[in-house]
Design a protein around this motif. Structure first.
Motif, PDB file in Angstrom:
ATOM      1  N   GLN A  20       0.834  -1.190   0.000  1.00  0.00           N
ATOM      2  CA  GLN A  20       0.000   0.000   0.000  1.00  0.00           C
ATOM      3  C   GLN A  20       0.875   1.249   0.000  1.00  0.00           C
ATOM      4  N   LYS A  46       0.078   7.737   1.621  1.00  0.00           N
ATOM      5  CA  LYS A  46      -1.337   7.712   1.989  1.00  0.00           C
ATOM      6  C   LYS A  46      -1.526   7.211   3.416  1.00  0.00           C
ATOM      7  N   ILE A  57      -9.906  -6.598   1.998  1.00  0.00           N
ATOM      8  CA  ILE A  57     -10.178  -6.101   0.642  1.00  0.00           C
ATOM      9  C   ILE A  57     -11.367  -6.836   0.040  1.00  0.00           C
ATOM     10  N   ASP A  99     -11.452  -0.560   2.928  1.00  0.00           N
ATOM     11  CA  ASP A  99     -10.309   0.148   2.348  1.00  0.00           C
ATOM     12  C   ASP A  99      -9.026  -0.290   3.052  1.00  0.00           C
ATOM     13  N   HIS A 140      -7.538   2.375   5.449  1.00  0.00           N
ATOM     14  CA  HIS A 140      -8.270   2.417   6.726  1.00  0.00           C
ATOM     15  C   HIS A 140      -7.930   1.202   7.583  1.00  0.00           C
ATOM     16  N   PRO A 158     -14.721   5.309   9.109  1.00  0.00           N
ATOM     17  CA  PRO A 158     -13.563   5.283   8.206  1.00  0.00           C
ATOM     18  C   PRO A 158     -13.118   6.668   7.746  1.00  0.00           C
ATOM     19  N   LEU A 205      -9.717   8.390   6.237  1.00  0.00           N
ATOM     20  CA  LEU A 205      -9.681   8.561   4.780  1.00  0.00           C
ATOM     21  C   LEU A 205     -10.007   9.970   4.306  1.00  0.00           C
ATOM     22  N   ASP A 228      -8.572  11.294   0.820  1.00  0.00           N
ATOM     23  CA  ASP A 228      -9.459  11.587  -0.308  1.00  0.00           C
ATOM     24  C   ASP A 228      -9.350  13.045  -0.755  1.00  0.00           C
ATOM     25  N   SER A 274      -6.303  13.510  -2.951  1.00  0.00           N
ATOM     26  CA  SER A 274      -6.181  12.644  -4.141  1.00  0.00           C
ATOM     27  C   SER A 274      -6.471  13.437  -5.414  1.00  0.00           C
TER      28      SER A 274
END
Length: 424
Positions: free
Chosen positions: A164, A168, A347, A352, A355, A413, A417, A421, A424
């Protein structure tokens, strides 16, 4: 093969063998007793597990943490927090918490934070009426935030093992880390007011300005590191190298608190710490390879689907599992061994992975100060000279507080995130 592997690792760990020895011995025994992959694959997998570019950042951040410990940065950060909180109930305890949180933005090492903050503020906590148990609890539990707040070595290892994005993961840890810190701050302040612990000096703007000026250069270090990563100026590995160079600049040029012999000692300690981490990485890589060859992740995914387990139900089970495992295994070992098993299931359920990485890290952070075998407990025992029983009693309220924070982080979450987000 899998049951032999599990039993061997469990027995060796219970006997007190180092975790990398238990993992490698269990893997070797499993390969010897069962036909399948040749033994030559063992050493190929050991070295292959270390062939990850992201792992190059680990020694840099470890060394940056050691340099921070000998440069007096911790003193300046604690002084700044004390000056800002003034007459707030529990201000001295909040200074310990704030100091640990700020130190976490520099080195990402929980043990380093406990040692640095403990040496500086523990005697003052005792003298100001916090008592042995409360003082030990604040210092021991506050250090756990450091593996959630970026830059985090635990996040780097999760990113490498789960494939990953480390940037992030870093940004995903900011809000959860602050949530933990805020809940702990609320408890520290409220309990101090109830216990009528004497307050510190009233807030003074001039004193706060002086403290800020003294800590300014230390505060810019995490800003440069994180902004550099998210602006695309350098990778996490290059950011680790920059952190080392910046820490040397602060120690030799700005604060003039580091000597060349002290720097060499810090380098030796960093090399030893890095070697311990990498041995676990290599050994865990072998375990992951054996489990993959045996089809264990796929079997677990199928079993989860057959059981009709919901994402929330799976996260609840994972939280209970990790809270228990975190009491006996350090985060490095737990993340490297469990990520290849748990991440594919997460997954498959639509969770996510970023998360999920934060949830794993927070769980294992709590385990670092949960009795009986939390790593921070032993560090605090050594640094503070406190009795184990006092530390156990002192950390229990903070275990409850951080489990409450874990519940928020798991159920919402967006706490993990939202920043990811938005960038991004």
């Amino acid at each position: 093969m899998t049951w032999v592997l599990s039993i061997a690792i469990a027995i060796l760990t219970a006997l007190g063998a180092p975790i990398f020895v238990a993992l490698l011995a269990g893997a070797s025994l499993a390969l010897l007793l069962f036909p399948g992959p040749p033994l030559i694959a063992l050493h190929q997998t050991i070295f292959g597990g270390l062939d990850a570019y992201a792992l190059l950042s680990v020694p840099f951040f470890v060394f940056a943490g050691e340099l921070m410990a000998i440069s007096g940065i911790a003193n300046r950060l604690i002084g700044l927090v004390r000056a800002l909180f003034g007459r707030v109930p529990g201000s001295l305890g909040l200074a310990a918490l704030g100091g640990s949180t700020l130190i976490g933005t520099i080195c990402g090492s929980s043990a380093a934070a406990v040692a640095a903050v403990g040496r500086n503020i523990h005697p003052q906590l005792i003298d100001n009426g916090y008592g042995k148990q409360r003082a030990a609890g604040i210092i021991t539990s506050s250090g756990a935030i450091d593996i959630v707040i970026p830059p985090s070595i635990a996040m780097i290892l999760y990113g490498a093992s789960a494939e990953q994005s480390i940037p992030k993961l870093f940004i995903a840890g900011i809000v959860p880390g602050l949530v933990i810190a805020l809940l702990m701050a609320g408890y520290i302040s409220t309990s101090a007011a109830i216990a009528r612990i004497p307050r510190q000096a009233r807030f003074q703007a001039q004193a706060a300005f002086v403290a800020f000026r003294q800590a300014f250069w230390a505060l810019t270090m995490p800003v440069f590191v994180l902004v550099g990563i998210y602006a695309g100026l350098f990778s996490p590995t290059e950011a680790g190298g920059f952190a080392c160079a910046y820490a040397l600049f602060l120690g030799f040029v700005v604060y003039r608190t580091i000597t060349f012999p002290a720097m060499l000692e810090a380098a030796v300690r960093s090399a030893m710490m890095t070697s311990r981490i990498m041995m676990v990485v290599a050994a865990a890589g072998v375990i992951s390879w054996i489990l993959t060859v045996e089809g264990i992740p796929q079997a677990l995914i199928q079993a989860t689907a057959d059981a009709g387990l919901s994402p929330l139900g799976f996260l609840l089970i994972v939280n209970l599992l990790l809270l228990a495992i975190g009491c006996v295994l350090d985060p490095t070992s737990a993340i490297l061994v469990l990520s290849p098993l748990l991440v594919p299931i997460a997954i498959s359920l639509g969770i996510d992975p970023i998360h999920f990485g934060v949830v794993m890290t927070v769980n294992l952070a709590i385990g670092m100060f949960t009795p009986p075998f939390g790593l921070n407990i032993f560090v605090a025992q050594s640094v503070l000279g406190a009795r184990t029983a006092d530390i156990y009693r002192g950390v229990l309220p903070f275990v409850a507080v951080q489990i409450c924070a874990l519940a928020f982080i798991t159920l919402i979450p967006g706490l993990s995130l939202w920043l990811v987000d938005s960038m991004s």
